[in-house]
Scaffold this motif. Structure first.
Motif, PDB file in Angstrom:
ATOM      1  N   VAL A 181       0.848  -1.201   0.000  1.00  0.00           N
ATOM      2  CA  VAL A 181       0.000   0.000   0.000  1.00  0.00           C
ATOM      3  C   VAL A 181       0.886   1.254   0.000  1.00  0.00           C
ATOM      4  N   LYS A 182       2.010   1.198   0.740  1.00  0.00           N
ATOM      5  CA  LYS A 182       2.960   2.336   0.717  1.00  0.00           C
ATOM      6  C   LYS A 182       3.516   2.530  -0.692  1.00  0.00           C
ATOM      7  N   ASP A 183       3.875   1.427  -1.353  1.00  0.00           N
ATOM      8  CA  ASP A 183       4.359   1.514  -2.746  1.00  0.00           C
ATOM      9  C   ASP A 183       3.289   2.172  -3.623  1.00  0.00           C
ATOM     10  N   PHE A 184       2.046   1.736  -3.403  1.00  0.00           N
ATOM     11  CA  PHE A 184       0.932   2.245  -4.213  1.00  0.00           C
ATOM     12  C   PHE A 184       0.775   3.761  -4.029  1.00  0.00           C
ATOM     13  N   LEU A 185       0.914   4.223  -2.799  1.00  0.00           N
ATOM     14  CA  LEU A 185       0.773   5.667  -2.553  1.00  0.00           C
ATOM     15  C   LEU A 185       1.912   6.449  -3.216  1.00  0.00           C
ATOM     16  N   ARG A 186       3.082   5.796  -3.356  1.00  0.00           N
ATOM     17  CA  ARG A 186       4.211   6.462  -4.024  1.00  0.00           C
ATOM     18  C   ARG A 186       3.978   6.640  -5.525  1.00  0.00           C
ATOM     19  N   ILE A 187       3.131   5.766  -6.124  1.00  0.00           N
ATOM     20  CA  ILE A 187       2.914   5.887  -7.582  1.00  0.00           C
ATOM     21  C   ILE A 187       1.547   6.500  -7.907  1.00  0.00           C
ATOM     22  N   ARG A 188       0.817   6.955  -6.889  1.00  0.00           N
ATOM     23  CA  ARG A 188      -0.565   7.409  -7.128  1.00  0.00           C
ATOM     24  C   ARG A 188      -0.633   8.566  -8.122  1.00  0.00           C
ATOM     25  N   HIS A 189       0.419   9.399  -8.178  1.00  0.00           N
ATOM     26  CA  HIS A 189       0.402  10.544  -9.095  1.00  0.00           C
ATOM     27  C   HIS A 189       0.415  10.097 -10.564  1.00  0.00           C
ATOM     28  N   LEU A 190       0.801   8.839 -10.822  1.00  0.00           N
ATOM     29  CA  LEU A 190       0.836   8.326 -12.197  1.00  0.00           C
ATOM     30  C   LEU A 190      -0.507   7.737 -12.635  1.00  0.00           C
ATOM     31  N   LEU A 191      -1.400   7.492 -11.683  1.00  0.00           N
ATOM     32  CA  LEU A 191      -2.610   6.715 -11.977  1.00  0.00           C
ATOM     33  C   LEU A 191      -3.609   7.426 -12.893  1.00  0.00           C
ATOM     34  N   PRO A 192      -3.899   8.727 -12.703  1.00  0.00           N
ATOM     35  CA  PRO A 192      -4.896   9.348 -13.593  1.00  0.00           C
ATOM     36  C   PRO A 192      -4.503   9.242 -15.061  1.00  0.00           C
ATOM     37  N   GLU A 193      -3.222   9.467 -15.376  1.00  0.00           N
ATOM     38  CA  GLU A 193      -2.787   9.399 -16.772  1.00  0.00           C
ATOM     39  C   GLU A 193      -2.914   7.964 -17.308  1.00  0.00           C
ATOM     40  N   LEU A 194      -2.577   6.992 -16.468  1.00  0.00           N
ATOM     41  CA  LEU A 194      -2.703   5.592 -16.898  1.00  0.00           C
ATOM     42  C   LEU A 194      -4.149   5.252 -17.232  1.00  0.00           C
ATOM     43  N   LEU A 195      -5.071   5.691 -16.394  1.00  0.00           N
ATOM     44  CA  LEU A 195      -6.489   5.357 -16.612  1.00  0.00           C
ATOM     45  C   LEU A 195      -7.038   6.002 -17.885  1.00  0.00           C
ATOM     46  N   GLN A 196      -6.466   7.132 -18.264  1.00  0.00           N
ATOM     47  CA  GLN A 196      -6.968   7.830 -19.453  1.00  0.00           C
ATOM     48  C   GLN A 196      -6.261   7.386 -20.721  1.00  0.00           C
TER      49      GLN A 196
END
Ligand code: FE2
Ligand code: FE2
Length: 237
Positions: A212-227
């Protein structure tokens, strides 16, 4: 293809490749084998997603996020690529689940749940003939264990904590995040922030707190990935 830091089927070249095929310098388990395995993984992921057009990018996204999580966790490029490949194929066992069960709009009966809960084991059986997918901490182990929960309440083996292969703990978070943000016939997908909150709320129960800590470190990349477009990483003929 967005941010494929874990390597991709189209990014790696075999140093021994010659016109007409591999020279064999990689010994069958080097870049050539990995590249071919990655292409196979992408194809099999698309085969699963093709059963439900609403999920046309699910396996691709799970692969991308799983690979990013693996890198954030400190795994090597090769280990991360194997986790990424497992992300592509995590639900391959669903091809053995009847359509009437897989697409049932209402709640499943206990007998139908038994069929659904077989898909990780079936997936591992489907993949085990491929040499690069076998062995300890392998793609097969990850596929077999992607529905285990950190608290031991998952399936098929009820593994808990560190007994769950690390790759499966990574794919599990990626799979849950993607599922929550996807639309379903009975609900609209969550926003990225809502899904991130849900992942945090399951820290230590469903998910490994370290992941979950790893996931929070990459969260800023998620919106672009989803789009990210159609999800097809190679041009159609
Ligand atoms: Fe890929
Ligand atoms: Fe699954």
């Amino acid at each position: 293809m967005l941010l494929l830091t874990s390597g991709g089927a189209h990014s790696e070249k075999c140093s021994g490749a010659e016109p007409g095929g591999c020279s064999g310098k990689c010994g069958g388990l080097g870049a050539c084998a990995m590249n071919t395995a990655h292409q196979l993984a992408e194809s099999l992921g698309r085969a699963v997603d093709a059963r439900d057009r609403r999920l046309s990018r699910h396996s691709e996204l799970v692969a991308e996020i799983s690979g990013l999580l693996a890198r954030a966790h400190g795994l090597t490029a090769r280990q991360s690529e194997l986790v990424h490949m497992a992300g592509h194929m995590h639900d391959i066992g669903k091809i053995g689940v009847p359509d009437a069960v897989l697409h049932k709009p209402g709640p499943l009966s206990p007998e139908e749940w038994v069929l659904v809960r077989e898909h990780p084991r079936l997936g591992a059986e489907i993949l085990c003939p491929v040499r690069v997918f076998r062995g300890p901490h392998s793609v097969c182990e990850i596929v077999l264990s992607h529905h285990e929960r950190f608290d031991g309440g998952g399936y098929p083996r009820g593994l808990a904590g560190q007994d769950i292969p690390l790759g499966a703990r990574l794919v599990s978070v990626a799979d849950a995040f993607c599922a929550m943000t996807e639309d379903r016939p009975y609900r609209q997908g969550m926003s990225v922030e809502e899904a991130v909150r849900e992942i945090k709320a399951s820290d230590g129960s469903m998910f490994d707190p370290c992941v979950v800590k790893d996931f929070l470190r990459i969260r800023h990349l998620l919106p672009e990935l989803l789009q990210g477009g159609s999800g097809l990483s190679c041009p159609l003929p």
